[in-house]
Motif scaffolding. Sequence first.
Motif, PDB file in Angstrom:
ATOM      1  N   TYR A 102       0.987  -1.127  -0.011  1.00  0.00           N
ATOM      2  CA  TYR A 102       0.038  -0.566  -0.112  1.00  0.00           C
ATOM      3  C   TYR A 102       0.749   1.506   0.141  1.00  0.00           C
ATOM      4  CZ  TYR A 102      -3.643   3.394   1.197  1.00  0.00           C
ATOM      5  OH  TYR A 102      -4.072   4.601   1.160  1.00  0.00           O
ATOM      6  N   GLY A 103       0.803   2.068  -0.468  1.00  0.00           N
ATOM      7  CA  GLY A 103       1.608   3.183  -1.295  1.00  0.00           C
ATOM      8  C   GLY A 103       1.364   4.594   0.146  1.00  0.00           C
ATOM      9  N   PRO A 104       2.312   5.546  -0.409  1.00  0.00           N
ATOM     10  CA  PRO A 104       2.427   5.704   0.953  1.00  0.00           C
ATOM     11  C   PRO A 104       1.671   7.217   1.211  1.00  0.00           C
ATOM     12  CG  PRO A 104       3.868   6.682  -0.679  1.00  0.00           C
ATOM     13  CD  PRO A 104       3.222   5.377  -1.545  1.00  0.00           C
ATOM     14  N   ARG A 105       0.313   7.421   0.020  1.00  0.00           N
ATOM     15  CA  ARG A 105      -0.410   8.080   0.285  1.00  0.00           C
ATOM     16  C   ARG A 105      -1.524   8.638   1.222  1.00  0.00           C
ATOM     17  NH1 ARG A 105      -2.528  11.493  -4.554  1.00  0.00           N
ATOM     18  NH2 ARG A 105      -4.227  11.685  -3.421  1.00  0.00           N
ATOM     19  N   PHE A 106      -2.051   7.655   1.907  1.00  0.00           N
ATOM     20  CA  PHE A 106      -3.551   7.005   2.896  1.00  0.00           C
ATOM     21  C   PHE A 106      -4.139   8.536   3.136  1.00  0.00           C
ATOM     22  CE2 PHE A 106      -0.511   4.252   6.049  1.00  0.00           C
ATOM     23  CZ  PHE A 106       0.283   4.332   5.893  1.00  0.00           C
ATOM     24  N   GLU A 107      -4.679   7.803   1.737  1.00  0.00           N
ATOM     25  CA  GLU A 107      -5.573   9.052   1.288  1.00  0.00           C
ATOM     26  C   GLU A 107      -6.602   8.665   0.211  1.00  0.00           C
ATOM     27  OE1 GLU A 107      -3.964  12.666  -0.362  1.00  0.00           O
ATOM     28  OE2 GLU A 107      -3.071  13.286   1.201  1.00  0.00           O
ATOM     29  N   ASP A 108      -7.608   8.638   0.252  1.00  0.00           N
ATOM     30  CA  ASP A 108      -8.407   8.454  -0.401  1.00  0.00           C
ATOM     31  C   ASP A 108      -8.041   8.605  -2.341  1.00  0.00           C
ATOM     32  OD1 ASP A 108     -10.155   7.670   1.503  1.00  0.00           O
ATOM     33  OD2 ASP A 108     -11.374   8.840   1.142  1.00  0.00           O
ATOM     34  N   ASN A 109      -9.154   8.441  -3.029  1.00  0.00           N
ATOM     35  CA  ASN A 109      -8.547   8.920  -4.199  1.00  0.00           C
ATOM     36  C   ASN A 109      -7.312   8.695  -4.896  1.00  0.00           C
ATOM     37  OD1 ASN A 109     -11.084   9.840  -3.483  1.00  0.00           O
ATOM     38  ND2 ASN A 109     -10.147  11.594  -2.901  1.00  0.00           N
ATOM     39  N   ASN A 110      -6.825   7.470  -5.415  1.00  0.00           N
ATOM     40  CA  ASN A 110      -5.747   8.085  -5.774  1.00  0.00           C
ATOM     41  C   ASN A 110      -5.428   6.931  -6.999  1.00  0.00           C
ATOM     42  OD1 ASN A 110      -3.956   7.524  -3.341  1.00  0.00           O
ATOM     43  ND2 ASN A 110      -5.311   6.148  -2.902  1.00  0.00           N
ATOM     44  N   LEU A 111      -6.597   6.353  -7.881  1.00  0.00           N
ATOM     45  CA  LEU A 111      -5.897   5.851  -9.409  1.00  0.00           C
ATOM     46  C   LEU A 111      -6.528   7.062 -10.393  1.00  0.00           C
ATOM     47  CD1 LEU A 111      -6.720   2.254  -8.493  1.00  0.00           C
ATOM     48  CD2 LEU A 111      -4.862   3.454  -8.405  1.00  0.00           C
ATOM     49  N   PHE A 112      -7.512   7.838 -10.010  1.00  0.00           N
ATOM     50  CA  PHE A 112      -8.575   8.284 -11.478  1.00  0.00           C
ATOM     51  C   PHE A 112      -8.130   9.905 -11.621  1.00  0.00           C
ATOM     52  CE2 PHE A 112      -9.984   4.490 -10.471  1.00  0.00           C
ATOM     53  CZ  PHE A 112     -10.327   3.910 -11.946  1.00  0.00           C
ATOM     54  N   GLY A 113      -6.812  10.568 -10.560  1.00  0.00           N
ATOM     55  CA  GLY A 113      -7.076  11.502 -10.476  1.00  0.00           C
ATOM     56  C   GLY A 113      -8.072  12.652 -10.037  1.00  0.00           C
ATOM     57  N   PHE A 125     -13.573   7.492  -2.268  1.00  0.00           N
ATOM     58  CA  PHE A 125     -12.750   5.883  -0.939  1.00  0.00           C
ATOM     59  C   PHE A 125     -11.669   5.113  -1.541  1.00  0.00           C
ATOM     60  CE2 PHE A 125     -13.362   3.012  -4.446  1.00  0.00           C
ATOM     61  CZ  PHE A 125     -14.206   3.224  -5.253  1.00  0.00           C
ATOM     62  N   ASP A 126     -10.925   5.006  -0.596  1.00  0.00           N
ATOM     63  CA  ASP A 126      -9.875   4.689  -0.653  1.00  0.00           C
ATOM     64  C   ASP A 126      -9.359   3.272  -2.354  1.00  0.00           C
ATOM     65  OD1 ASP A 126      -7.334   3.629  -0.846  1.00  0.00           O
ATOM     66  OD2 ASP A 126      -7.129   4.009   1.243  1.00  0.00           O
ATOM     67  N   ASP A 127      -9.326   4.383  -3.429  1.00  0.00           N
ATOM     68  CA  ASP A 127      -9.591   3.029  -4.750  1.00  0.00           C
ATOM     69  C   ASP A 127      -8.134   1.855  -4.690  1.00  0.00           C
ATOM     70  OD1 ASP A 127      -7.961   5.503  -5.131  1.00  0.00           O
ATOM     71  OD2 ASP A 127      -9.081   5.871  -6.711  1.00  0.00           O
ATOM     72  N   LEU A 128      -6.984   2.882  -3.776  1.00  0.00           N
ATOM     73  CA  LEU A 128      -5.932   2.085  -4.136  1.00  0.00           C
ATOM     74  C   LEU A 128      -6.392   0.640  -3.388  1.00  0.00           C
ATOM     75  CD1 LEU A 128      -3.407   1.378  -4.598  1.00  0.00           C
ATOM     76  CD2 LEU A 128      -2.622   2.421  -3.666  1.00  0.00           C
ATOM     77  N   HIS A 129      -6.415   0.626  -1.982  1.00  0.00           N
ATOM     78  CA  HIS A 129      -6.794  -0.030  -1.523  1.00  0.00           C
ATOM     79  C   HIS A 129      -7.368  -1.588  -1.906  1.00  0.00           C
ATOM     80  CE1 HIS A 129      -8.338  -2.812   1.715  1.00  0.00           C
ATOM     81  NE2 HIS A 129      -6.910  -2.818   2.151  1.00  0.00           N
ATOM     82  N   HIS A 130      -8.812  -0.658  -2.422  1.00  0.00           N
ATOM     83  CA  HIS A 130      -9.967  -1.176  -3.200  1.00  0.00           C
ATOM     84  C   HIS A 130      -9.556  -1.966  -3.990  1.00  0.00           C
ATOM     85  CE1 HIS A 130     -13.955  -2.099  -4.789  1.00  0.00           C
ATOM     86  NE2 HIS A 130     -14.593  -2.043  -3.171  1.00  0.00           N
ATOM     87  N   HIS A 131      -8.702  -1.572  -5.121  1.00  0.00           N
ATOM     88  CA  HIS A 131      -8.063  -1.952  -6.185  1.00  0.00           C
ATOM     89  C   HIS A 131      -7.598  -3.478  -5.492  1.00  0.00           C
ATOM     90  CE1 HIS A 131      -7.085  -2.979 -10.550  1.00  0.00           C
ATOM     91  NE2 HIS A 131      -6.287  -2.926 -10.254  1.00  0.00           N
TER      92      HIS A 131
END
Length: 585
Positions: A317-328, A333-339
């Motif tokens: 899990y990358g270091p942002r600890f935020e929602d909205n990681n994949l689609f700009g 929600f935390d789409d990276l974790h979800h994916h």
Amino acid sequence: MRKPITTLSRPSIFSFMILGLIIGFTPRTLLAQSGGPIHPYQAAYDVQHIELDMEVFPSDSAIAAIVTTTAIQQIASDTWRMALSPRFEIQAVEWQGQPLAWHRPHLAEPEVHERFIHLTFPGTLQPGEEVKVSISYQGKPRPAVQAPWDGGFVWAETPSGDPWIGVACQGDGAWLWWPNKDHPSDEPDNGVMIHYTVPAGLTAVSNGVLRETQTDGDRTRWSWEVLNPINSYSITLNAAPYIELQDSVQSVDGSTIPLHFWVLPEFEEKGRERFPQFKEQLVWFEELLGPYPFRNEKYGVVHAPFLGMEHQTIIAYGPRFEDNNLFGRAVGFDDLHHHELAHEWWGNLLTVWDWRDFWIHEGFGTYMQTLYTEDVLGQAAADSLMGLMRMRIVSNDELVPDAFQTTKQKYGSGRGGDIYYKGAWTLHMLRCLLGEDAFSSFMRELLYPTQAAAEALDGSQTRFASTQDVMRVAQSYTQRDLGPFFELFLKHSELPELVYEVEGRSLTLYWANVPEGIRFSMPVEVSVNGEIRVVEVGVQNPDPTGPTGEVVVELPRRVQEITLDPHGWLLRNTIGYGESLDLNP
Ligand SMILES: [Zn+2]
């Protein structure tokens, strides 16, 4: 008379698209590759168990390891093909306690085949024979150029200056750092034993269950056991002075799943804030897809020095600890974790046996974000997400080629986005064709064909699949012949165009840009003055005397509004959906 499309019923979906194209999960060109056509010297053996015993030296960016592979010989052969990076010095290869000859075969396209080593046995191995081979090697593994895409080792530092190590190798292959068969069609049936010896003070986190830690002087050996079959690229190493957060959740099968989240000390508070969302997403997945497949091990997430990767039972899990990681853009929600969590089902439980079917991992994995958005954030948010995915479809080649593919051929040649987004859109249309309940059952049956599979925890719950399985299971849920649908979207690059003509009180619809010979037909929703009807639209017959798929919708006397596909079910060559026909240009 053909009227131009001048307005869209949902212009809002475009608002964030440009940003989404620039930032996000863009496929990269891979330097190395994995898989491809299997060689008889690889197919000759079926891996049963792997023991990986590795010393890690962060100050030198180096490793030294011994990897023992136990396999059952499948067909008579006197040679095994394995893969290991030529960056390493191989110190010994042993079979039954004796040195075993090995060499790097001279093959055409050395950049393709640099990974292979051939082990030559003194005689023919008989089918059914158990074979145990150990390879000792040392050296500096390739540092990742751009993890997780161009993978390798990431030798990073924590904000306090301590070592922070991760590995990502899905695209390039696990041969970048340990010797293996390098083919997705074989996983160790009886699991993997993993030992990492790292400087004391670092926690070495890996797949499976922690069996023991032993500190000897300034080094600590961490031993992890994987109980289930696992992809070679899923086997991983993470080391840092991690803080371990723990929780648990009750599975839909009634058992308790241990949850672990290893974070850098500097991110402990952010980790604690993030952890409940991971748990909530896991509960959602279990309700949709059935039990978490590795609940006899753990569900783990580890703070990694790169964006993310679906390592089985220990998601990077990358270091942002935020929602909205994949689609700009804000998806909420935390789409990276979800994916990555989606891949525990689509990729780790169900695994493609050749990379030509890569879309099954990524297409389903990506479509899970749409279903989640719809459930949690509502229809408009889900439509918007599908709009973003539509913008990323390239479709310059068939999604599922006939030939076996390496990771680089399928993912790394600039076409990689389609396995995510065209894959997701194909599933979206399939959901429209099957209906909600049948689509749900279809997904479950693919993952867990029987109740026994859903209950199993001895490794038999995991399975291999291909596009053929997807098509067969989907077809079993409908009377409609899905052949032309799959043929068009999986085997051709053309995206169909929905052609419409309004003349007097007639709206004529048909599909164009469909390769000849495909009798493609789809239900199309048409809204007229706010009233929605569904019409079955096909392609025009080149033979004017034959039956045609063209359909004519009779319009009322006064027409204020006509919208095609108002709910955005259809993947077409026009970007966007829900065209409102301009009736008074
Ligand atoms: Zn993925």
